[in-house]
Design an enzyme around this catalytic site. Structure first.
Site, PDB file in Angstrom:
ATOM      1  N   ASP A 134     -18.788  26.114  26.472  1.00 59.05           N
ATOM      2  CA  ASP A 134     -18.380  27.506  26.635  1.00 59.05           C
ATOM      3  C   ASP A 134     -16.852  27.623  26.520  1.00 59.05           C
ATOM      4  OD1 ASP A 134     -19.326  30.209  27.473  1.00 59.05           O
ATOM      5  OD2 ASP A 134     -17.974  29.871  29.151  1.00 59.05           O
ATOM      6  N   GLU A 141     -18.249  26.372  21.395  1.00 66.74           N
ATOM      7  CA  GLU A 141     -18.087  27.811  21.227  1.00 66.74           C
ATOM      8  C   GLU A 141     -16.580  28.042  21.143  1.00 66.74           C
ATOM      9  OE1 GLU A 141     -18.529  32.142  23.354  1.00 66.74           O
ATOM     10  OE2 GLU A 141     -17.605  30.448  24.327  1.00 66.74           O
TER      11      GLU A 141
HETATM   12  C1  NOJ Z   1     -19.008  32.851  26.437  1.00 68.42           C
HETATM   13  C2  NOJ Z   1     -20.415  33.093  26.852  1.00 68.42           C
HETATM   14  O1  NOJ Z   1     -21.246  33.013  25.732  1.00 68.42           O
HETATM   15  C3  NOJ Z   1     -20.442  34.439  27.517  1.00 68.42           C
HETATM   16  O2  NOJ Z   1     -21.743  34.879  27.747  1.00 68.42           O
HETATM   17  C4  NOJ Z   1     -19.651  34.345  28.783  1.00 68.42           C
HETATM   18  O3  NOJ Z   1     -19.580  35.624  29.376  1.00 68.42           O
HETATM   19  C5  NOJ Z   1     -18.232  33.861  28.509  1.00 68.42           C
HETATM   20  N1  NOJ Z   1     -18.191  32.748  27.618  1.00 68.42           N
HETATM   21  C6  NOJ Z   1     -17.554  33.454  29.784  1.00 68.42           C
HETATM   22  O4  NOJ Z   1     -18.129  32.291  30.300  1.00 68.42           O
END
Ligand code: NOJ
Length: 541
Positions: free
Chosen positions: A200, A261
């Site tokens: 993340d 990500e």
């Molecule tokens: C990316 C995640 O996919 C999202 O759902 C989340 O709110 C943010 N990162 C913060 O962790």
């Protein structure tokens, strides 16, 4: 030698809160996943990615973790998670879990200790606590991705940084405790047999040591910065962290993987995350953000593959996830550009057109080299639920934007599995799903679509089976063939051509021996607008 599994895997994203509810509390859980593993195996995916399942106050749907080594009681137990991992492997699939290293929950013991210990204490040094500006305001002008300032003041007057919700304080990755803790967390889950991690906010861990102001006063998560010196996104220093993580994964063998990500400005920047000694793969959000135009799609494919080839990493392709307006809805809008973040204006949607394009987009995505991510429900052709009543909205964006941005709940509505009224088999009969399902989904249940020969689910089944069986698909060489304006012609070897008609007029199929699959019924070698086909063609190359 066969290529490692992750270089061309199809990975299905399970947003655990909305996949399947085993105990009827309205929230999906591990039991709900376990009872549907056969569905996933039959669908033909190679792996699942499960969104955060750790104990969490759920201020951001589980992306606010209070204990990284356990399972939230609403989702199940650690023992159930271990059973799930074993069952996934027994079905010949793999499982990736979500790692949230940028921030913890404010209920995490470390943050609670930091609050109790007071200003300038060693406990506070694991987070980014600072004194306010001399004007009395926050230490700098950074904004939260969810809206509002990125700083919250605590009772003793200090401020802490949170790039997301105020319940998600950012960790200080310069602190050795933080680094050691996450290495230990990785080992904890690798020891339990997980095949990898989705990281993340992989582009956000390290901040500029001086926490300087940002010149523009609003940085949108969907608008990654096109510069190398941004104070908190995509800084060079993050790469050293990933080099350390790669060593850990490798010590468990060649099959444990990371997917980042990372919202970055261009493929060259993304490629930095997947250099041979860093992470294995990264989401390619440029494909997801691309408008439904042949030239734009071709350019994204070219730039992506070129940049990733240069570092030897496979490209990935994704059309939807739990943060983005579902692609049926995006493709059904007059302006199909963009990922559909909560900040984008809404326009009228032609859902029928969106579904038609989504079918074509699937055939394009699965014909491209590399690996692909599917988001739960796209195989049913679900659209974004844009008419959720305000009182049910749970995304922190809704509150933090002062009720101007509805947030991401519309792509998180629990799946319709079967039956004629909510909960549509999502949970036991009396279950009230945590977000209401629209009655119109009665025609989109998995049960119904399984029986319809040309349903979206049927297309996914057939495309995934072919992708697995056909020697030209997955990894391997590819090239564009000359084509009419608005048409993409992708050649895979041996002997396959994918044609995508992105224009609004019919086009003729190229010479071929056999039609393998089409997104719409075809007549007389004519490919209608907004559709695609896979063709068997003569020749080797
Ligand atoms: C990316 C995640 O996919 C999202 O759902 C989340 O709110 C943010 N990162 C913060 O962790």
């Amino acid at each position: 030698m066969t290529a490692p599994w992750w270089r061309d895997a199809v990975i299905y994203q399970i947003y655990i809160r909305s996949f399947g509810d085993g105990n009827g509390d309205g929230l999906g859980d591990i039991a709900g996943i376990r009872s549907r593993l056969t569905y996933l195996r039959d669908l033909g995916v190679d792996a699942i990615w499960v969104t955060p399942w750790y104990p969490s106050p759920m201020a951001d749907g589980g992306y606010d973790v209070s204990d990284y080594r356990d399972i939230d009681y609403r989702f199940g137990t650690l023992a159930e998670a271990e059973e799930l991992i074993a069952e996934v492997h027994a079905q010949d699939m793999r499982i990736i879990v979500d790692l949230v290293p940028n921030h913890t929950s404010d209920q995490h013991p470390w943050f609670q200790q930091a609050l109790a210990a007071g200003p300038d204490s060693p406990e506070r040094a694991r987070y980014l606590f600072r004194h306010g500006a001399s004007s009395g305001g926050p230490p700098n002008n950074w904004r939260s991705v969810f809206g509002g300032p990125a700083w919250t003041r605590v009772a003793d007057g200090q401020w802490y940084l949170h790039l997301f919700d105020a319940h998600q304080p950012d960790l200080d990755w310069e602190h050795p405790d933080v680094r050691a803790e996450f290495e230990s967390i990785l080992r904890f889950w690798l020891d339990r047999g997980v095949d990898g991690f989705r990281i993340d906010v992989a582009h956000g861990l390290v901040k500029h040591p001086d926490l300087p102001d940002i010149e523009t006063d609003h940085e949108d998560m969907m608008e990654p910065p096109d510069r190398t010196d941004h104070p908190h996104w995509d800084r060079q220093e993050v790469h050293e962290i990933y080099r350390g993580w790669r060593k850990i994964a490798d010590s468990y063998g060649p099959d444990r993987v990371f997917v980042a990500e990372a919202w970055v400005a261009k493929p060259e920047r993304l490629a930095c995350y997947v250099r041979p000694d860093e992470l294995h793969t990264a989401f390619n959000f440029d494909f997801l953000r691309c408008s439904w135009h042949a030239d734009a799609l071709r350019a994204v494919v070219d730039c992506t593959t070129e940049a990733l080839d240069a570092v030897g990493a496979p490209p990935t392709w994704v059309l939807s996830n739990h943060d983005i307006t579902r692609h049926v809805t995006r493709y059904g809008r007059a302006s199909t550009r963009g990922g559909g973040s909560q900040h984008e204006p809404h326009g009228p949607v032609d859902v029928g057109l969106g579904r038609r394009r989504a079918r074509a987009a699937l055939l394009l995505m699965l014909a491209l080299p590399g690996s692909a991510y599917l988001y739960q429900g796209e195989e049913l052709g679900l659209e974004e639920v844009e008419d959720l009543p305000p009182e049910v909205l749970q995304d922190p964006t809704w509150e933090r934007s002062g009720h101007t941005a509805r947030g991401r709940d519309g792509c998180r509505v629990p799946l319709p599995w079967s039956g004629f009224r909510p909960p549509f088999g999502f949970g036991p009969v009396d279950t009230r799903p945590w977000l209401p399902q629209p009655q119109r989904w009665v025609s989109l249940t998995a049960e119904l679509q399984k029986r319809e020969p040309d349903s979206m689910l049927d297309l996914y089944h057939r495309a995934l089976r072919l992708r697995r069986d056909h020697p030209a698909l997955g990894e391997g060489s590819w090239s564009w063939l000359p084509s009419a304006p608005g048409v993409l012609l992708l050649r895979r070897s041996p002997g396959l051509v994918c044609i995508v008609n992105v224009s609004n007029a019919p086009t003729t199929l190229p010479r071929h021996e056999r039609l393998l699959l089409s997104s719409e019924p075809l007549q007389d070698s004519v490919l209608p607008a907004d559709s695609a086909a896979w063709l068997e063609v003569p020749g080797v190359g």
